[in-house]
Design a protein around this motif. Structure first.
Motif, mmCIF file in Angstrom:
data_model
loop_
_atom_site.group_PDB
_atom_site.id
_atom_site.type_symbol
_atom_site.label_atom_id
_atom_site.label_comp_id
_atom_site.label_asym_id
_atom_site.label_seq_id
_atom_site.Cartn_x
_atom_site.Cartn_y
_atom_site.Cartn_z
ATOM 1 N N TYR A 1 0.834 -1.201 0.000
ATOM 2 C CA TYR A 1 0.000 0.000 0.000
ATOM 3 C C TYR A 1 0.870 1.252 0.000
ATOM 4 N N THR A 2 1.945 1.209 0.774
ATOM 5 C CA THR A 2 2.880 2.336 0.807
ATOM 6 C C THR A 2 3.516 2.563 -0.558
ATOM 7 N N LEU A 3 3.918 1.480 -1.216
ATOM 8 C CA LEU A 3 4.503 1.593 -2.555
ATOM 9 C C LEU A 3 3.481 2.149 -3.555
ATOM 10 N N VAL B 1 2.068 5.337 -7.440
ATOM 11 C CA VAL B 1 0.843 5.330 -8.246
ATOM 12 C C VAL B 1 -0.040 6.543 -7.969
ATOM 13 N N VAL B 2 -0.239 6.883 -6.688
ATOM 14 C CA VAL B 2 -1.156 7.972 -6.333
ATOM 15 C C VAL B 2 -0.762 9.318 -6.951
ATOM 16 N N PRO B 3 0.550 9.670 -7.083
ATOM 17 C CA PRO B 3 0.875 10.945 -7.730
ATOM 18 C C PRO B 3 0.299 11.071 -9.138
ATOM 19 N N LEU B 4 0.055 9.943 -9.790
ATOM 20 C CA LEU B 4 -0.512 9.972 -11.143
ATOM 21 C C LEU B 4 -1.905 10.592 -11.160
ATOM 22 N N GLY B 5 -2.538 10.707 -9.985
ATOM 23 C CA GLY B 5 -3.839 11.367 -9.920
ATOM 24 C C GLY B 5 -3.785 12.835 -10.304
ATOM 25 N N ASP B 6 -2.600 13.463 -10.226
ATOM 26 C CA ASP B 6 -2.431 14.840 -10.686
ATOM 27 C C ASP B 6 -2.049 14.915 -12.157
ATOM 28 N N GLN C 1 -6.817 6.695 -1.805
ATOM 29 C CA GLN C 1 -5.922 7.849 -1.765
ATOM 30 C C GLN C 1 -5.962 8.662 -3.055
ATOM 31 N N LEU C 2 -6.679 8.184 -4.053
ATOM 32 C CA LEU C 2 -7.017 8.982 -5.224
ATOM 33 C C LEU C 2 -8.375 9.648 -5.059
ATOM 34 N N LEU C 3 -9.280 8.961 -4.378
ATOM 35 C CA LEU C 3 -10.627 9.507 -4.187
ATOM 36 C C LEU C 3 -10.656 10.678 -3.210
ATOM 37 N N VAL C 4 -9.870 10.607 -2.137
ATOM 38 C CA VAL C 4 -9.916 11.676 -1.128
ATOM 39 C C VAL C 4 -9.437 13.013 -1.703
ATOM 40 N N PRO C 5 -8.288 13.080 -2.416
ATOM 41 C CA PRO C 5 -7.926 14.352 -3.048
ATOM 42 C C PRO C 5 -8.936 14.803 -4.097
ATOM 43 N N THR D 1 0.102 11.885 -1.321
ATOM 44 C CA THR D 1 1.112 10.838 -1.490
ATOM 45 C C THR D 1 2.157 10.905 -0.392
ATOM 46 N N MET D 2 2.715 12.079 -0.172
ATOM 47 C CA MET D 2 3.787 12.202 0.811
ATOM 48 C C MET D 2 3.271 11.972 2.232
ATOM 49 N N TYR D 3 2.061 12.466 2.503
ATOM 50 C CA TYR D 3 1.490 12.239 3.830
ATOM 51 C C TYR D 3 1.189 10.757 4.047
#
Length: 393
Positions: A63-65, A70-75, A121-125, A343-345
């Motif tokens: 999940y951390t990886l 992966v999550v930064p790709l949401g931007d 972590q993509l849905l919350v932002p 992502t960083m948080y």
């Protein structure tokens, strides 16, 4: 290079908020199904508790990886398409865990499951982007209520299924849930255009820039990481404690404690509203204080069922309240980089959770219940020290 999208964002309707909350809850279950089942998994593969607990660690590492890479790709990419691809991947990983012939295969599937379960972590932002600024904390809190209920109730469901159908059945049922959820989101979730124009390499480099430029991000990430480490210390070892001679219960009772801990999910909406009114620092400090109190209660009265229940409630309310407030704080820093801020948080948050799972297993083996409570209190104390000492600018 970052630039705002020129298209109008979709409208955040109450129905969409509830769909996001439900999605977060169902997907995050993938990370926590295994915790009440660790003793049964260890029995199947003839493992010591510290080795069996590596399944929980492997999922959290994955999940951390996923959050980091992966999550930064949401931007950068269209979020809906990215989430649907991840959900299909999670379906396959759950099916592999269901049929895993060896512990090594189960551990490998758990890492991949963690990576593909980064959807919340993509849905919350996304929700923070669509919400009006005055209601951002309230909306994030409501969606996080769904995520937190998923974390806690997943233990209840998996504990019950583990006793009556075996631990493998839970992963098979999870695969079916993910496949159905993918179909619903393909139908109802709106598209959300990216706000970043550039390469993946540039996107990833910008993560370091955000950490360098925003002390408040560093502080929130460290506080969250230490608190979630303390949270994982408790939940990773709870099944072993309840199945020990002190109680003699099975995994269904360990899972039942998820229902008790679900009280913490109620703190999410409260924390979001309070953060909108009083500012997030207030609820963060209060949450850390409750987590510290919980380990005192668990250490002194954890040998009695009522004391164990009280400690669970205090711990979950404290950790989840502080978590929501930390996210509310970071989403206000750089609006066009909310996926990367998250992502960083969250990478630090779940790195703390992974560390807590490993240390919790060792604390249980070498120090028993008192060792677990002392370690949890020390990690919560570290969160308090960071909150007071690290810069807030």
């Amino acid at each position: 290079m970052s630039q705002p999208s020129t298209s109008s964002p979709p409208t955040l309707t109450p129905g969409l908020v509830w769909l996001m909350a439900l999605t977060c809850g169902l997907v995050v279950c993938n990370i926590y199904y295994n915790q009440p089942l660790l003793a049964a998994i260890g029995s199947t593969f003839h493992l010591q508790p510290s080795t069996a607990s590596l399944v929980a660690t492997a999922t959290q590492v994955g999940y951390t990886l996923g959050m980091l890479f992966v999550v930064p790709l949401g931007d950068m990419l269209e979020r809906k398409r990215l989430m649907l691809l991840l959900l299909l991947g999670a379906t396959g990983c759950l099916a592999l865990a269901w049929r895993a012939p060896t512990f090594a295969v189960l551990a490998g599937a758990s890492v991949l499951l963690g990576i593909t379960s980064a959807v919340p972590q993509l849905l919350v932002p996304m929700a923070a982007h669509l919400a009006p600024p005055a209601d951002r904390g309230r909306v994030v809190g409501r969606i996080m209520s769904g995520l937190l209920l998923g974390i806690l109730l997943s233990r209840t469901v998996s504990g019950y299924v583990g006793v009556h159908l075996g631990w493998r059945a839970m992963f098979g049922l999870g695969a079916g849930l993910m496949l159905g959820l993918t179909a619903v989101l393909a139908w109802r979730l709106p598209t959300d255009r990216p706000s970043f124009s550039g390469s993946y390499g540039t996107l990833m480099k910008s993560l370091l820039t955000l950490v360098r430029d925003w002390p408040a991000l560093r502080r929130s990430a460290l506080v969250g990481g230490f608190l979630f480490a303390s949270f994982s210390v408790f939940w990773t070892t709870l099944a072993f404690y309840l199945e020990s001679p002190a109680y003699g219960y099975g995994s269904d009772v360990a899972g039942f404690f998820g229902l008790i801990g679900a009280v913490g999910a109620l703190a999410a909406s409260w924390a979001g509203k309070t953060a909108d009114i009083k500012g997030p620092d207030y609820t963060i400090r209060l949450g850390i204080g409750l987590a510290l109190l919980s380990f005192a209660v668990l250490g002194v009265t954890g040998g009695y069922l009522l004391g164990l229940v009280a400690g669970v409630i205090l711990l979950d309310v404290g950790v989840q309240g502080a978590h929501i407030s930390n996210q509310t704080a970071i989403f206000a820093l750089v609006p066009e980089a909310r996926s990367r801020l998250n992502t960083m948080y969250m990478t630090t948050y779940f790195a703390g959770g992974s560390l807590g799972s490993v240390l919790g297993g060792l604390a249980w083996m070498h120090g028993g219940w008192w060792g677990v409570c002392a370690l949890g209190a020390a990690l919560a104390g570290a969160a308090m020290a960071v909150q007071r000492l690290v810069g807030k600018s």
